[in-house]
Scaffold this active site. Sequence first.
Site, mmCIF file in Angstrom:
data_model
loop_
_atom_site.group_PDB
_atom_site.id
_atom_site.type_symbol
_atom_site.label_atom_id
_atom_site.label_comp_id
_atom_site.label_asym_id
_atom_site.label_seq_id
_atom_site.Cartn_x
_atom_site.Cartn_y
_atom_site.Cartn_z
ATOM 1 N N HIS A 105 -0.727 -6.479 -5.467
ATOM 2 C CA HIS A 105 -0.834 -7.750 -4.749
ATOM 3 C C HIS A 105 -0.160 -8.824 -5.585
ATOM 4 C CE1 HIS A 105 -3.064 -11.640 -4.933
ATOM 5 N NE2 HIS A 105 -2.813 -11.649 -3.641
ATOM 6 N N HIS B 227 1.705 -5.277 -18.117
ATOM 7 C CA HIS B 227 1.226 -6.415 -18.895
ATOM 8 C C HIS B 227 2.295 -6.952 -19.849
ATOM 9 C CE1 HIS B 227 -2.968 -7.064 -17.739
ATOM 10 N NE2 HIS B 227 -2.981 -5.765 -17.444
ATOM 11 N N HIS C 1 -20.702 -7.045 -7.099
ATOM 12 C CA HIS C 1 -21.660 -6.093 -6.551
ATOM 13 C C HIS C 1 -21.362 -4.652 -6.976
ATOM 14 C CE1 HIS C 1 -18.348 -6.272 -3.687
ATOM 15 N NE2 HIS C 1 -18.689 -5.079 -3.232
ATOM 16 N N GLY D 20 -7.587 -22.206 10.119
ATOM 17 C CA GLY D 20 -7.041 -21.880 11.429
ATOM 18 C C GLY D 20 -5.714 -21.160 11.372
ATOM 19 N N GLY D 21 -5.496 -20.399 10.303
ATOM 20 C CA GLY D 21 -4.263 -19.634 10.165
ATOM 21 C C GLY D 21 -4.220 -18.458 11.128
ATOM 22 N N ASN E 237 0.892 -13.297 -5.241
ATOM 23 C CA ASN E 237 0.801 -14.514 -4.458
ATOM 24 C C ASN E 237 1.292 -15.677 -5.300
ATOM 25 O OD1 ASN E 237 -1.296 -17.056 -4.078
ATOM 26 N ND2 ASN E 237 -0.540 -16.246 -2.135
ATOM 27 N N VAL E 238 2.138 -16.527 -4.726
ATOM 28 C CA VAL E 238 2.517 -17.783 -5.375
ATOM 29 C C VAL E 238 2.488 -18.869 -4.304
ATOM 30 C CG1 VAL E 238 3.824 -16.946 -7.360
ATOM 31 C CG2 VAL E 238 4.947 -17.070 -5.149
ATOM 32 N N ARG E 239 2.040 -20.069 -4.680
ATOM 33 C CA ARG E 239 1.799 -21.088 -3.670
ATOM 34 C C ARG E 239 1.892 -22.494 -4.275
ATOM 35 N NH1 ARG E 239 -2.537 -18.344 -5.265
ATOM 36 N NH2 ARG E 239 -4.249 -19.501 -6.221
ATOM 37 N N HIS F 197 0.856 -1.190 0.000
ATOM 38 C CA HIS F 197 0.000 0.000 0.000
ATOM 39 C C HIS F 197 0.895 1.245 0.000
ATOM 40 C CE1 HIS F 197 -3.807 -2.045 0.544
ATOM 41 N NE2 HIS F 197 -3.278 -2.777 1.514
#
Length: 302
Positions: A109, A148, A178, A261-262, A111-113, A99
Amino acid sequence: MNSSEQVERSENVLRTLQDRICQAVEQIDGKATFVEDAWARPGGGGGRTRVLRDGDVFEQAGVNFSLVHGDKLPPSATAHRPELAGGSFVATGVSLVLHPRNPYVPTTHANVRYFEASKPGVESVWWFGGGFDLTPFYPFDEDVKHWHAVARDLCAPYGDDVYPRYKKWCDEYFYLKHRAETRGVGGLFYDDLDEGGFDRCLAFTQAVGQGFLDAYLPIVERRKDMPYGEREREFQLYRRGRYVEFNLVYDRGTLFGLQSGGRTESILMSLPPRVRFEYAFQPEEGSPEARLADYLKPRDWV
């Protein structure tokens, strides 16, 4: 290669990626540094959360690494694989949200997993997922095209269809139904990736992590010293509200973390440090703020 070897190799790549991203963010910020908070998950595993606050460039930056395991997959992980419901799992990943302070620098943002799941009587499975996306408040075509182009180029060695597919997936995933608008200008998103074998998928995921830095840092350099006033700051805080809405309503990573439960503080570190909501806000017609609406719908940038 057995399961434990795949987890170990993925973990090593992701830990290194967290270190590299944190070093790059500290360097471009020039003032603040990350504070690490190591944590253990009662159900198995843990991670290291790193948060940078009150920097010259970043108001808040969070970069998480986690390696968790458990005996029962949460509902968010079996929505598309109901045959695995009740099975065990191992998951490791890096997730970040940056931010910036200056409204002309986009929020971002990535994320890699890596994920493994097993259940007696059902064939064990593994897959990779991740991507990155960009959320500008005052968009510049030059920045979005660069973003891009990096995404396209990192995908190119893996097939001509990879960038168009994952770009489209990103546009569809980061969409606020929404509000009838995308969260930003997109990027890449992929999940359930096991095509071509483990080595190829790990290499692609590593390329996405490095590509994030190649895509984002030049934009920060171009915009971080642009002058701004209270008007721009207030609009930034208002638009950050969309980030809150998406993460708490739609984001699968947030749901998985909470359902499994993180550590709550680590899961919700993606939320902005300051944000405002305003009832029925409409930017003035023809204003720079109104211009953003044209960017919150999918389009081809490269």
